[in-house]
Design a protein around this motif. Structure first.
Motif, mmCIF file in Angstrom:
data_model
loop_
_atom_site.group_PDB
_atom_site.id
_atom_site.type_symbol
_atom_site.label_atom_id
_atom_site.label_comp_id
_atom_site.label_asym_id
_atom_site.label_seq_id
_atom_site.Cartn_x
_atom_site.Cartn_y
_atom_site.Cartn_z
ATOM 1 N N HIS A 130 0.835 -1.208 0.000
ATOM 2 C CA HIS A 130 0.000 0.000 0.000
ATOM 3 C C HIS A 130 0.868 1.256 0.000
ATOM 4 C CE1 HIS A 130 -3.513 2.492 0.872
ATOM 5 N NE2 HIS A 130 -2.796 3.093 1.811
ATOM 6 N N ASP A 131 1.880 1.269 0.841
ATOM 7 C CA ASP A 131 2.759 2.444 0.911
ATOM 8 C C ASP A 131 3.511 2.641 -0.397
ATOM 9 O OD1 ASP A 131 1.933 2.912 3.492
ATOM 10 O OD2 ASP A 131 3.696 2.006 4.432
ATOM 11 N N ASP A 132 3.949 1.555 -1.020
ATOM 12 C CA ASP A 132 4.667 1.678 -2.287
ATOM 13 C C ASP A 132 3.752 2.226 -3.373
ATOM 14 O OD1 ASP A 132 7.102 1.149 -3.940
ATOM 15 O OD2 ASP A 132 5.705 -0.169 -4.994
ATOM 16 N N ASN A 133 2.502 1.806 -3.388
ATOM 17 C CA ASN A 133 1.571 2.328 -4.383
ATOM 18 C C ASN A 133 1.222 3.784 -4.119
ATOM 19 O OD1 ASN A 133 0.467 0.299 -6.494
ATOM 20 N ND2 ASN A 133 0.729 -0.923 -4.639
ATOM 21 N N ARG A 134 1.168 4.191 -2.865
ATOM 22 C CA ARG A 134 0.994 5.617 -2.577
ATOM 23 C C ARG A 134 2.178 6.418 -3.128
ATOM 24 N NH1 ARG A 134 -2.302 7.707 1.574
ATOM 25 N NH2 ARG A 134 -0.563 9.073 2.176
ATOM 26 N N ARG A 135 3.387 5.894 -2.935
ATOM 27 C CA ARG A 135 4.573 6.577 -3.490
ATOM 28 C C ARG A 135 4.499 6.630 -5.011
ATOM 29 N NH1 ARG A 135 7.085 3.672 0.708
ATOM 30 N NH2 ARG A 135 7.671 1.993 -0.731
ATOM 31 N N ALA A 136 4.032 5.549 -5.628
ATOM 32 C CA ALA A 136 3.912 5.535 -7.083
ATOM 33 C C ALA A 136 2.924 6.592 -7.566
ATOM 34 C CB ALA A 136 3.486 4.152 -7.562
ATOM 35 N N LEU A 137 1.838 6.782 -6.842
ATOM 36 C CA LEU A 137 0.889 7.843 -7.188
ATOM 37 C C LEU A 137 1.538 9.216 -7.062
ATOM 38 C CD1 LEU A 137 -2.316 6.451 -5.457
ATOM 39 C CD2 LEU A 137 -2.109 6.959 -7.902
ATOM 40 N N ASP A 138 2.322 9.404 -6.021
ATOM 41 C CA ASP A 138 3.033 10.676 -5.846
ATOM 42 C C ASP A 138 3.998 10.930 -6.998
ATOM 43 O OD1 ASP A 138 1.691 11.071 -3.450
ATOM 44 O OD2 ASP A 138 3.351 10.318 -2.211
ATOM 45 N N GLU A 139 4.706 9.880 -7.401
ATOM 46 C CA GLU A 139 5.660 10.017 -8.506
ATOM 47 C C GLU A 139 4.931 10.380 -9.802
ATOM 48 O OE1 GLU A 139 7.660 6.247 -8.514
ATOM 49 O OE2 GLU A 139 8.305 6.497 -6.431
ATOM 50 N N ALA A 140 3.814 9.713 -10.053
ATOM 51 C CA ALA A 140 3.046 10.023 -11.256
ATOM 52 C C ALA A 140 2.567 11.477 -11.238
ATOM 53 C CB ALA A 140 1.863 9.065 -11.381
ATOM 54 N N ALA A 141 2.135 11.931 -10.080
ATOM 55 C CA ALA A 141 1.688 13.325 -9.973
ATOM 56 C C ALA A 141 2.838 14.286 -10.254
ATOM 57 C CB ALA A 141 1.102 13.570 -8.585
ATOM 58 N N ALA A 142 4.016 13.976 -9.727
ATOM 59 C CA ALA A 142 5.168 14.854 -9.942
ATOM 60 C C ALA A 142 5.557 14.912 -11.415
ATOM 61 C CB ALA A 142 6.349 14.365 -9.106
ATOM 62 N N LEU A 143 5.311 13.832 -12.140
ATOM 63 C CA LEU A 143 5.643 13.781 -13.566
ATOM 64 C C LEU A 143 4.516 14.331 -14.442
ATOM 65 C CD1 LEU A 143 7.274 10.242 -13.633
ATOM 66 C CD2 LEU A 143 8.467 12.397 -14.061
ATOM 67 N N GLY A 144 3.400 14.679 -13.819
ATOM 68 C CA GLY A 144 2.267 15.189 -14.590
ATOM 69 C C GLY A 144 1.503 14.131 -15.342
ATOM 70 N N ALA A 145 1.638 12.875 -14.938
ATOM 71 C CA ALA A 145 0.960 11.778 -15.626
ATOM 72 C C ALA A 145 -0.497 11.696 -15.188
ATOM 73 C CB ALA A 145 1.658 10.460 -15.334
ATOM 74 N N PRO A 146 -1.395 11.384 -16.098
ATOM 75 C CA PRO A 146 -2.802 11.286 -15.715
ATOM 76 C C PRO A 146 -3.160 9.991 -15.013
ATOM 77 C CG PRO A 146 -2.561 10.847 -18.049
ATOM 78 C CD PRO A 146 -1.200 11.261 -17.556
ATOM 79 N N CYS A 147 -2.305 8.944 -15.161
ATOM 80 C CA CYS A 147 -2.686 7.669 -14.571
ATOM 81 C C CYS A 147 -1.465 6.849 -14.171
ATOM 82 C CB CYS A 147 -3.565 6.853 -15.520
ATOM 83 S SG CYS A 147 -2.757 6.309 -17.045
ATOM 84 N N LEU A 148 -1.696 5.962 -13.205
ATOM 85 C CA LEU A 148 -0.727 4.972 -12.764
ATOM 86 C C LEU A 148 -1.253 3.610 -13.184
ATOM 87 C CD1 LEU A 148 1.743 4.023 -11.020
ATOM 88 C CD2 LEU A 148 0.129 3.901 -9.097
ATOM 89 N N VAL A 149 -0.500 2.895 -14.013
ATOM 90 C CA VAL A 149 -0.910 1.576 -14.477
ATOM 91 C C VAL A 149 -0.699 0.554 -13.366
ATOM 92 C CG1 VAL A 149 -0.456 -0.257 -16.159
ATOM 93 C CG2 VAL A 149 -0.391 2.151 -16.879
ATOM 94 N N LEU A 150 -1.740 -0.243 -13.105
ATOM 95 C CA LEU A 150 -1.702 -1.232 -12.042
ATOM 96 C C LEU A 150 -1.650 -2.639 -12.622
ATOM 97 C CD1 LEU A 150 -4.474 0.152 -9.644
ATOM 98 C CD2 LEU A 150 -2.005 0.608 -9.566
ATOM 99 N N VAL A 151 -0.607 -3.382 -12.288
ATOM 100 C CA VAL A 151 -0.520 -4.811 -12.588
ATOM 101 C C VAL A 151 -1.016 -5.539 -11.342
ATOM 102 C CG1 VAL A 151 1.027 -6.715 -13.145
ATOM 103 C CG2 VAL A 151 1.388 -4.463 -14.181
ATOM 104 N N PRO A 152 -2.127 -6.262 -11.410
ATOM 105 C CA PRO A 152 -2.781 -6.723 -10.180
ATOM 106 C C PRO A 152 -1.951 -7.647 -9.314
ATOM 107 C CG PRO A 152 -4.286 -6.828 -12.049
ATOM 108 C CD PRO A 152 -2.942 -6.526 -12.605
#
Length: 301
Positions: free
Chosen positions: A105-127
């Motif tokens: 969960h914490d790693d995915n929160r960090r991934a969302l933060d990284e995507a936001a910093a890069l201006g990306a509209p989405c984070l791709v999730l591999v289940p």
């Protein structure tokens, strides 16, 4: 007699069927180069390659971004005038691997933060796949759904969409217990559309019975459209079985028309995992995918 050099497509070595579009060609306006397609290039080379070829966007991967640092990566992309179409990847929710549920969960929160910093509209999730010794696919899928729901507040906070990527059933055991677009939409639909969407990847969904209805059902939840080819025979490593568009069996005109009719207007990422493509010169790979894109995909957007 003057001879004219004919460009050769990679990895087939066949003569190019159309001319390479020049930078500024309006047909390239939605084409994104996923970093994995040129796996031998670092982030700087990917950015420079996109600029040289006139591609306006990249699909970023977390590991190459981390190698140069998030702030540096964001600055490079901005200074080059590019956009980031997606960040890959988050997910791996099902308990396979060494991380605890809280750590994931914490790693995915960090991934969302990284995507936001890069201006990306989405984070791709591999289940994620099945843990060792586990044969309960429905339970693993339910764990993925619960984990995605738990990330919704942070996704809304940072303005990045969680994009569930259904994966072909050959990957159900080791990386993707969500195997169909229908299953991905079943997970997404109870959650806010601005927070949770789906990825339509031609490699993963081309075979799906009723895919026409599922793409229409997805509608505004389509967060990313990714294209590559299903080739046969499959190589020994199925993960590296994605081919260059036009070298295999997928009807790109049909799938692209369906995605367009569903209302998708975002970037189109070319994401190829293939040892022969990776071994080729990156510039030739970019030229080939640009040609195949304007021939097979772009006319149907």
């Amino acid at each position: 007699m003057t001879t004219v050099d004919v460009a050769l497509d990679v990895p087939s070595g066949a003569p190019a069927r159309v001319e390479t579009p020049a930078p500024g060609d309006p047909r390239l306006a939605r084409l994104s180069l996923n970093q994995k397609t040129v796996d031998g290039w670092g982030l700087r080379e990917v950015i420079d390659g996109c600029v040289a070829a006139g591609l306006p966007a990249i699909g970023a991967w977390r590991e190459p971004v981390a190698e140069v640092g998030l702030a540096t990566a964001a600055r490079w992309v901005s200074d080059a005038g590019l956009r980031v179409s997606s960040v890959c990847r988050g997910g791996f929710f099902t308990g396979a691997g060494d991380l605890s549920r809280a750590e994931r969960h914490d790693d995915n929160r960090r991934a969302l933060d990284e995507a936001a910093a890069l201006g990306a509209p989405c984070l791709v999730l591999v289940p994620g796949g099945l843990p060792a010794g586990d044969r309960d696919l429905p339970a693993a899928r339910a764990r993925a759904a619960e984990a995605i729901e738990a990330l919704v507040p942070h996704a809304l906070e940072v303005g990045v969409r969680l994009a569930i990527e259904p994966m072909h059933p050959i990957f159900a055991a080791d990386r993707g217990v969500v195997s169909t677009l229908a299953q991905a939409l079943d997970i997404a639909e109870p959650l806010p559309a601005e927070a949770v969407g789906v990825v339509v990847d031609t490699f993963h969904v081309w075979w799906e019975p009723g895919v026409e209805e599922q793409i229409a059902r997805a509608g505004a939840r389509i967060a990313s459209y990714q294209v590559c080819e299903w080739i046969t025979p499959l190589p020994p490593d199925a993960l590296l079985s994605r081919g260059m568009m036009g070298d295999g069996h997928i009807d790109f005109a049909r799938l692209t028309s369906l995605v367009a009719a569903a209302g998708y207007t975002g970037d189109v990422e070319v994401e190829i995992f293939n040892a022969d493509v990776w071994a080729a010169d990156g510039r030739d790979v970019v030229d080939t995918l640009a040609r195949r894109y304007v021939e097979l995909v772009e006319p149907h957007l």
